[in-house]
Design a protein around this motif. Structure first.
Motif, mmCIF file in Angstrom:
data_model
loop_
_atom_site.group_PDB
_atom_site.id
_atom_site.type_symbol
_atom_site.label_atom_id
_atom_site.label_comp_id
_atom_site.label_asym_id
_atom_site.label_seq_id
_atom_site.Cartn_x
_atom_site.Cartn_y
_atom_site.Cartn_z
ATOM 1 N N GLY B 8 25.733 17.908 36.996
ATOM 2 C CA GLY B 8 25.897 19.378 37.051
ATOM 3 C C GLY B 8 26.736 19.786 38.242
ATOM 4 N N ALA B 12 30.308 21.681 38.162
ATOM 5 C CA ALA B 12 30.546 22.978 38.809
ATOM 6 C C ALA B 12 31.753 22.883 39.742
ATOM 7 C CB ALA B 12 29.315 23.400 39.597
ATOM 8 N N ILE B 15 35.092 22.776 37.764
ATOM 9 C CA ILE B 15 35.499 24.052 37.170
ATOM 10 C C ILE B 15 35.962 25.015 38.256
ATOM 11 C CG2 ILE B 15 34.675 26.081 35.926
ATOM 12 C CD1 ILE B 15 32.807 24.051 34.408
ATOM 13 N N VAL B 16 35.169 25.135 39.303
ATOM 14 C CA VAL B 16 35.509 26.089 40.381
ATOM 15 C C VAL B 16 36.835 25.698 41.013
ATOM 16 C CG1 VAL B 16 34.859 26.870 42.676
ATOM 17 C CG2 VAL B 16 33.144 26.746 40.866
ATOM 18 N N ASP B 20 40.462 27.914 40.245
ATOM 19 C CA ASP B 20 40.592 28.802 41.402
ATOM 20 C C ASP B 20 41.659 28.317 42.374
ATOM 21 O OD1 ASP B 20 38.711 30.290 40.252
ATOM 22 O OD2 ASP B 20 37.043 29.437 41.391
ATOM 23 N N LEU B 23 44.875 29.578 41.097
ATOM 24 C CA LEU B 23 45.040 30.987 41.421
ATOM 25 C C LEU B 23 45.352 31.165 42.909
ATOM 26 C CD1 LEU B 23 44.778 33.951 40.481
ATOM 27 C CD2 LEU B 23 42.360 33.831 41.117
ATOM 28 N N PHE B 24 44.533 30.469 43.701
ATOM 29 C CA PHE B 24 44.671 30.535 45.163
ATOM 30 C C PHE B 24 46.075 30.103 45.580
ATOM 31 C CE2 PHE B 24 44.244 28.494 49.334
ATOM 32 C CZ PHE B 24 43.653 29.521 50.054
ATOM 33 N N LEU B 27 48.795 32.618 44.507
ATOM 34 C CA LEU B 27 48.865 33.804 45.378
ATOM 35 C C LEU B 27 49.495 33.450 46.719
ATOM 36 C CD1 LEU B 27 45.470 35.552 44.593
ATOM 37 C CD2 LEU B 27 47.755 36.474 44.233
ATOM 38 N N LEU B 28 49.129 32.263 47.223
ATOM 39 C CA LEU B 28 49.678 31.818 48.505
ATOM 40 C C LEU B 28 51.198 31.691 48.417
ATOM 41 C CD1 LEU B 28 48.538 30.935 51.268
ATOM 42 C CD2 LEU B 28 48.735 28.576 50.481
ATOM 43 N N GLY B 31 52.824 34.932 48.506
ATOM 44 C CA GLY B 31 52.785 35.407 49.898
ATOM 45 C C GLY B 31 53.917 34.815 50.703
ATOM 46 N N LEU B 34 57.277 36.241 49.636
ATOM 47 C CA LEU B 34 57.452 37.611 50.136
ATOM 48 C C LEU B 34 57.766 37.613 51.626
ATOM 49 C CD1 LEU B 34 54.772 39.761 48.317
ATOM 50 C CD2 LEU B 34 57.231 40.183 48.424
ATOM 51 N N PHE B 35 57.023 36.768 52.370
ATOM 52 C CA PHE B 35 57.209 36.675 53.817
ATOM 53 C C PHE B 35 58.644 36.267 54.142
ATOM 54 C CE2 PHE B 35 56.984 34.135 57.766
ATOM 55 C CZ PHE B 35 56.504 35.114 58.614
ATOM 56 N N VAL B 38 61.094 39.125 53.283
ATOM 57 C CA VAL B 38 61.068 40.202 54.286
ATOM 58 C C VAL B 38 61.831 39.761 55.532
ATOM 59 C CG1 VAL B 38 59.566 41.419 55.899
ATOM 60 C CG2 VAL B 38 58.973 41.316 53.473
ATOM 61 N N ASN B 39 61.582 38.520 55.992
ATOM 62 C CA ASN B 39 62.245 38.034 57.195
ATOM 63 C C ASN B 39 63.730 37.821 56.986
ATOM 64 O OD1 ASN B 39 60.508 37.630 59.575
ATOM 65 N ND2 ASN B 39 59.231 36.626 58.042
#
Lengths: 362, 134
Positions: B8, B12, B15-16, B20, B23-24, B27-28, B31, B34-35, B38-39
């Motif tokens: 189990g 868990a 899957i987590v 994730d 996704l993590f 998004l990074l 980021g 974008l950083f 901008v610079n």
């Protein structure tokens, strides 16, 4: 099980979002507005920038304090020091009075002076003696003859230089009790340490006020005071210009807390004639611009007037002969030669970072 | 024999982590992109700002050579050449603005106090220097 999965997921997403926001704002936030009198909010203390004129030059200040009037008070303070005490150009200054009285009677008549001016003169005489006259506060008439300040581009007559040089000598200045006497028909010129004197007085002013957490005061780009600290624990960063390119930084000094920094260079006021550079740092031994392969000397120490006078003395003396003098005043220095070699005293090696291309740190 | 608890947990964890982390990581990546954007935009866009009496009244790109007559509280001639800006002429009494060194880096300034004029560089590469000795 699904609850745990859900919360872990939430944590991950929140972390990622936080990073995203951080990345964007740190990029955009670096755009610092730097006009005169702009306030930027620090962590616990507001800092503001100010630009003004005093001592015949631009005074840039960044001040970390809640008191908004300090920058203007500093400009007034520097103007007062210049006009009432040290400028030979100002008729009402104490130095101008000493120079006038030198001619009043044979051997000079004593002039009553303030404790402050007495202190400046004593520092000048001390460094003059310790440098064997490489720094000499009685070079006034020769400086006026060359007139680099006035933009003159003429090499003066050799006989005129030697006749004025005969009366030069710090030993002709006597400071006793509350008065000073200049015993020859030369003239006192504290120009080579005036901005350093200014930085010392600004430091004392901040100490007395008590509500200045930190400040950077830059008088004409030739003397800088770093005082206390910023709202963050970041050190002060002071750049030194490339002596042959006015927009390029030779390197940067990272300094913590209160320090005085002064520079002397062959590029501030000069003219070129027949391929030779004539600059404003005159050798008191010859009456001509120093010609020893140096382009600039920057001195870091605890007192402004000392650093300012030492930067001139060291420029005249050169690296080898300056080391003992610098050690005596617990000062450090950076020497730059015309063949683009940089020599840094041991105490500054960790705080100096070379930035310009084509230079080598020895 | 299988240990249901172990199983189990592994389940868990798998899957987590898998979904994730994707996704993590995604998004990074966004980021970072974008950083960088901008610079990058900042290093490209250095400009010369003219402030009169505390407000920006004109801006010029630092990478375009030109001479500009500034007539706000008197006359100052601004010259932008090879990524550096100087005041080459003025009608103020002491001409201190013409004696100040050229500016090219963020936050540097030329001042003409009698004319209430401050010329600064904004944008471009960030400049973390607090003061410059010349």
């Amino acid at each position: 099980m699904s609850g745990m999965r859900h919360s872990l997921k939430t944590v991950c997403v929140l972390c990622a979002c936080a990073l995203l926001v951080c990345a964007c704002t740190s990029g955009a936030g670096a755009n610092k507005d730097n006009t005169s009198d702009t306030a930027v909010s620090g962590d616990d203390m507001t800092s503001y920038d100010d630009v003004g004129f005093a001592m015949g030059t631009v005074v840039n200040q960044t001040i970390y304090s809640t008191d908004k009037n300090i920058a203007a008070e500093i400009v007034d303070l520097l103007t007062t020091i210049e006009k009432q005490r040290i400028s030979w150009r100002e008729e009402d200054s104490e130095v101008a009075a000493i120079n006038r009285n030198a001619l009043a009677v044979r051997g000079g008549a004593p002039t009553e002076i303030s404790q402050e001016t007495k202190g400046y003169l004593q520092t000048a005489l001390e460094i003059a003696a310790d440098s064997n006259g490489a720094f000499d506060p009685t070079m006034g008439q020769l400086t006026q003859l060359w007139d680099f300040d006035g933009g003159s581009e003429v090499v003066p007559d050799a006989s005129r230089i030697s006749s004025l040089l005969a009366d030069v000598g710090y030993a002709h200045v006597h400071v006793e009790g509350d008065s000073a006497t200049l015993a020859e028909s030369s003239s006192i010129d504290l120009g080579a340490m005036g901005k350093g004197i200014g930085c010392d007085e600004v430091e004392s002013y901040f100490d007395a006020k008590g509500d200045v957490a930190g400040a950077l005061v830059n008088i004409g780009g030739s003397s800088v005071l770093t005082y206390g600290k910023k709202s963050t624990d970041e050190p002060w960063k002071v750049a030194v210009l490339n002596p042959r390119d006015e927009v390029d930084y030779l390197g940067a000094l990272t300094l913590k807390g209160t320090n005085h920094v002064s520079s002397s260079g062959d590029y501030e006021r000069y003219f070129e004639l027949d391929g030779k550079r004539y600059h404003h740092i005159l050798d008191p031994a010859t009456g001509y611009p120093v010609d020893n392969g140096l382009m600039s000397v920057t001195v870091v120490g605890r007192h402004g007037a000392q650093c300012d006078a030492l930067s001139t003395a060291c420029f005249v003396l050169g690296w080898e002969q300056s080391l003992e003098l610098l050690a005596r005043y617990d000062a450090e220095a950076i020497f730059v030669t015309t063949d683009k070699q940089v020599q840094v005293t041991d105490g500054l090696k960790d705080s100096f970072q070379l930035l310009a291309d084509g230079y080598t740190v020895l | 024999m299988k240990n249901p608890v172990d199983d189990g947990r592994r389940d868990a964890r798998n899957i987590v982590r898998k979904n994730d982390l994707v996704l993590f990581g995604g998004l990074l990546l966004v980021g970072i992109v974008l950083f960088a954007a901008v610079n990058f935009a900042k290093t490209g866009g250095a400009q010369v700002d003219v402030h009169y009496d505390g407000a920006v009244v004109a801006s010029y790109p630092l990478d375009t050579d030109r001479e500009v007559d500034l007539t706000y509280n008197g006359h100052n001639l601004l010259k932008i050449e090879k990524g550096r800006a100087t005041v080459i002429d003025a009608d103020c009494p002491e001409l201190l603005c013409t004696k100040q060194r050229a500016i090219s880096k963020e936050g540097e300034s030329i001042v003409c106090l009698p004319h209430k004029l401050v010329i600064t560089v904004s944008g471009g590469k960030p400049n973390d220097v607090d003061g410059v000795l010349q």
